[in-house]
Design an enzyme around this catalytic site. Structure first.
Site, PDB file in Angstrom:
ATOM      1  N   HIS A 194     -14.411   7.105  -1.437  1.00 52.23           N
ATOM      2  CA  HIS A 194     -14.093   6.152  -2.499  1.00 52.23           C
ATOM      3  C   HIS A 194     -15.166   5.120  -2.698  1.00 52.23           C
ATOM      4  O   HIS A 194     -15.529   4.770  -3.803  1.00 52.23           O
ATOM      5  CB  HIS A 194     -12.798   5.414  -2.135  1.00 52.23           C
ATOM      6  CG  HIS A 194     -11.601   6.215  -2.449  1.00 52.23           C
ATOM      7  ND1 HIS A 194     -10.358   5.893  -1.991  1.00 52.23           N
ATOM      8  CD2 HIS A 194     -11.451   7.324  -3.169  1.00 52.23           C
ATOM      9  CE1 HIS A 194      -9.495   6.767  -2.430  1.00 52.23           C
ATOM     10  NE2 HIS A 194     -10.136   7.660  -3.133  1.00 52.23           N
ATOM     11  N   GLU A 437     -22.945  34.153 -16.981  1.00 48.68           N
ATOM     12  CA  GLU A 437     -23.328  33.780 -15.614  1.00 48.68           C
ATOM     13  C   GLU A 437     -23.543  34.987 -14.714  1.00 48.68           C
ATOM     14  O   GLU A 437     -23.848  34.847 -13.538  1.00 48.68           O
ATOM     15  CB  GLU A 437     -22.315  32.809 -15.009  1.00 48.68           C
ATOM     16  CG  GLU A 437     -20.873  33.251 -15.078  1.00 48.68           C
ATOM     17  CD  GLU A 437     -19.906  32.195 -14.536  1.00 48.68           C
ATOM     18  OE1 GLU A 437     -20.330  31.254 -13.856  1.00 48.68           O
ATOM     19  OE2 GLU A 437     -18.697  32.342 -14.778  1.00 48.68           O
ATOM     20  N   ASP A 461     -24.129  30.267 -11.177  1.00 47.86           N
ATOM     21  CA  ASP A 461     -23.898  31.652 -10.775  1.00 47.86           C
ATOM     22  C   ASP A 461     -25.011  32.569 -11.257  1.00 47.86           C
ATOM     23  O   ASP A 461     -25.409  33.480 -10.549  1.00 47.86           O
ATOM     24  CB  ASP A 461     -22.544  32.136 -11.297  1.00 47.86           C
ATOM     25  CG  ASP A 461     -21.426  31.676 -10.376  1.00 47.86           C
ATOM     26  OD1 ASP A 461     -21.537  31.927  -9.162  1.00 47.86           O
ATOM     27  OD2 ASP A 461     -20.480  31.037 -10.846  1.00 47.86           O
TER      28      ASP A 461
HETATM   29  C1  PEP Z   1     -21.935  27.961 -13.259  1.00 48.52           C
HETATM   30  O1  PEP Z   1     -21.757  28.977 -12.602  1.00 48.52           O
HETATM   31  O2  PEP Z   1     -23.056  27.577 -13.678  1.00 48.52           O
HETATM   32  C2  PEP Z   1     -20.809  27.078 -13.602  1.00 48.52           C
HETATM   33  C3  PEP Z   1     -20.960  26.042 -14.403  1.00 48.52           C
HETATM   34  O3  PEP Z   1     -19.603  27.355 -13.057  1.00 48.52           O
HETATM   35  P1  PEP Z   1     -19.151  27.033 -11.560  1.00 48.52           P
HETATM   36  O4  PEP Z   1     -20.210  26.171 -10.942  1.00 48.52           O
HETATM   37  O5  PEP Z   1     -17.839  26.369 -11.701  1.00 48.52           O
HETATM   38  O6  PEP Z   1     -19.078  28.402 -10.962  1.00 48.52           O
HETATM   39 MG    MG Z   2     -19.825  29.849 -12.354  1.00 50.94          MG
END
Ligand code: PEP
Ligand code: MG
Length: 575
Positions: A194, A437, A461
């Site tokens: 926090h 992704e 990803d």
């Molecule tokens: C990503 O993969 O770039 C994304 C924005 O999703 P997350 O990080 O939630 O997998």
């Molecule tokens: Mg992702």
């Protein structure tokens, strides 16, 4: 001169004298209470809880109106705990069953709650045990008649001082800000505690996780705090003070420049409009997104709705969450991503974990959704219903083939037809888009563009799958490289495919919020960035200073450069 290192959690430089907050250890012992005094002991407890509530409400009133809503939300969390039966009712029960004093009953109840938090997998929730500690010790101090500390007394003079403490409560932080404190350094705490979140909201430099502060620093000693680097300099030389003063003025100018961008249009130096959206997850982010002047919500991560519970959220719960977002952001478009559970976002309830040998390549996100209707359909229905209340876009995570996209679209049409039959309102034109992704989706983006209304590039990803680097594996994450030419080519190809297919394309991975890449991405044609609200003004600043016509050619050239040195030179030339 002495230098100590901690975790810098709130940027900025402060130079001021130390004020040490020393909370005497609470000496809590069990003492027996005679049976005819039990009622009196319970009355003592209730009175202390009532006093604690009154004190906190008074502190809540002192929160400056100009600060973001999350500060009040933190205090509200504590007020709610004071009203929660789990804490006070159970403490009363303990007084009766163990015939013990109120302080001891509270301690037992605190220990039980902390144990429950410790068993949770989510590190964010695990840190919430601080809340229990803060609330319980507030009541115990009242029961034990402890004198208030200097910063708790109205009108205490702490202007320009650097507060050092083991730990700070949200209430401490508010009181200190009222008293003009210049910075905080704490012995405990992490980036998500926090104190860290509050220091950022209040714009006060802060450092946490600094074990040596109490041993090496004395009251009133001159200190320099560098909240970006997490450095505390004690007893600095005149030259060091002069150096940091210059840094401080520079930082102040930068912050002022950023502040002046709040609410202005996002346009490059050569007149290209860019959309800046916000990534949000928790209600505190909704307000932050609006306050910072985002033009939309580019990614609403909905996984938290499924966490810390054993059953799935029902349609109404989903619907309430989406309405809350729509209402909080005053009519700006919101992009709701359907569940992305699995791999790094697996269920925290062990009995439901998906795991598998390669979870990132396994049953996650849309794959899981399409195999578990109970998980997915209530969410789809709620999103479709929410579309009647504001501009909503539905976003599918982890698509790897067109059949999945078509499957989801078909499901949505079924939901819409059903709602129509029941005369439930929705927006029949709600855009349906996808995260790009997975490399397969990026490579075949042209095919996906035929079915979908928008793309959002999920670089977190995309990078991990392209380079085959697990983003949460410390042993290999030095190889995680957003600038790998393979990644850049996939990004560029996706942007081109979206443009050719006539659909909007944005980016919502971390790369979009990292100013080191902003110019390159603009040069590759990206015109929509979705970033955490705290990064939005920084990215905007770079966008407004970029002439995209000038850098287009060099940005394209980056796609062919495989030597990291050469690429770095190219990137710095984009500046
Ligand atoms: C990503 O993969 O770039 C994304 C924005 O999703 P997350 O990080 O939630 O997998
Ligand atoms: Mg992702």
């Amino acid at each position: 001169m002495l230098t100590l290192h901690g975790i810098g959690v709130s940027r900025g430089i402060a130079i001021g004298k130390a004020h040490i907050i020393e909370r005497a250890e609470l000496n809590i012992r069990e003492s027996p209470v005679a049976s005819d005094e039990i009622d009196e002991e319970i009355r003592r407890l209730r009175e202390a809880v009532g006093q604690a509530k009154q004190d906190l409400r008074a502190i809540r009133e002192q929160i400056p109106v100009t600060t973001t809503a999350d500060i009040a939300a933190f205090i509200d969390t504590h007020l709610l705990m004071l009203e929660d039966a789990a804490l006070t009712f159970d403490a009363e029960r303990l007084i009766k069953t163990r015939s013990c004093n109120a302080e001891w009953a509270l301690k037992l109840q605190r220990d039980a709650l902390v144990k429950a938090f410790d068993e949770m997998d989510d590190p964010y929730l695990r840190t919430r045990k601080d809340d229990v500690d803060h609330v319980v010790s507030r009541i115990q101090r009242i029961l034990l008649n402890y004198a208030p500390l200097k910063h708790e007394i109205a009108g205490s003079r702490l202007e320009g001082m650097v507060v050092l403490a083991d730990d700070l409560t949200p209430a401490d932080t508010v009181l200190m800000q009222r008293n003009g404190v210049a910075a905080f350094v704490t012995r405990y705490g992490g980036a998500t505690s926090h104190m860290s979140i509050l220091a950022r909201s209040l714009g006060i430099p802060g450092i946490v996780g600094t074990p040596g502060i109490r041993r090496y620093i004395a009251e009133n000693e001159l200190l320099i705090i560098d909240g970006s680097e997490g450095v505390v300099v004690g007893d600095p030389s005149a030259a060091i003070v002069a150096y940091y003063r210059a840094q401080q003025s520079e930082h102040k100018r930068h912050v002022e420049a950023l502040e002046s961008l709040r609410g202005t249009a996002t346009v490059t130096a050569d007149g290209h409009s860019v959309e800046l959206h916000a990534n949000v997850e928790l209600p505190g982010d909704f307000i932050a997104a609006r306050d910072v002047g985002a033009s939309g919500v580019g990614l609403y991560r909905t996984e938290f709705l499924y966490m810390n519970r054993r059953s799935n959220p029902d349609e109404e719960e989903h619907f309430r969450a989406y309405r809350a977002l729509i209402d909080a952001v005053d009519g700006m478009p919101v992009t709701i991503r359907t569940l992305d559970i699995g791999a790094d976002k697996d269920f925290d309830d062990n009995s439901r974990r998906i795991d598998g040998a390669n979870p990132a390549l396994g049953l996650r996100a849309i794959r899981l959704a399409l195999t578990e209707p109970d998980l997915y359909w209530p969410q789809l229905r709620a999103i479709v219903r929410a579309s009647a209340f504001g501009p909503v876009r539905l976003m599918i995570p982890m698509l790897s083939n067109v059949t999945e996209a078509r499957g989801v679209i078909e499901n949505i049409r079924t939901v819409q037809a059903d709602l129509e039959r029941r005369r439930v309102v929705f927006d029949p034109n709600m855009p349906i888009g996808a995260m790009i992704e997975v490399p397969a989706a990026a490579i075949c983006a042209d095919s996906f563009a035929r079915y979908l209304d928008f793309f959002s590039i999920g670089t977190n990803d995309l990078i991990q799958y392209t380079i085959a680097i697990d983003r949460v594996n410390d042993a290999v994450n030095h190889l995680y490289d957003p600038l790998h030419p393979a990644v850049l080519r996939l990004i560029s190809g996706t942007i081109d495919a979206a443009n050719a297919g006539g659909i909007p394309v944005g980016m919502c991975g971390e790369m979009a919020g990292d100013v080191r890449y902003t110019r390159l991405l603009l040069g590759l044609g990206l015109r929509q960035f979705s970033v955490h609200p705290s990064l939005l003004l920084e990215v905007k600043h770079v966008i407004t200073q970029t002439d995209v016509t000038k850098i287009g050619q060099s940005a394209r050239h980056a796609l062919t450069v495989s030597d990291p040195e050469e690429l770095n030179i190219l990137l710095s030339d984009l500046l």
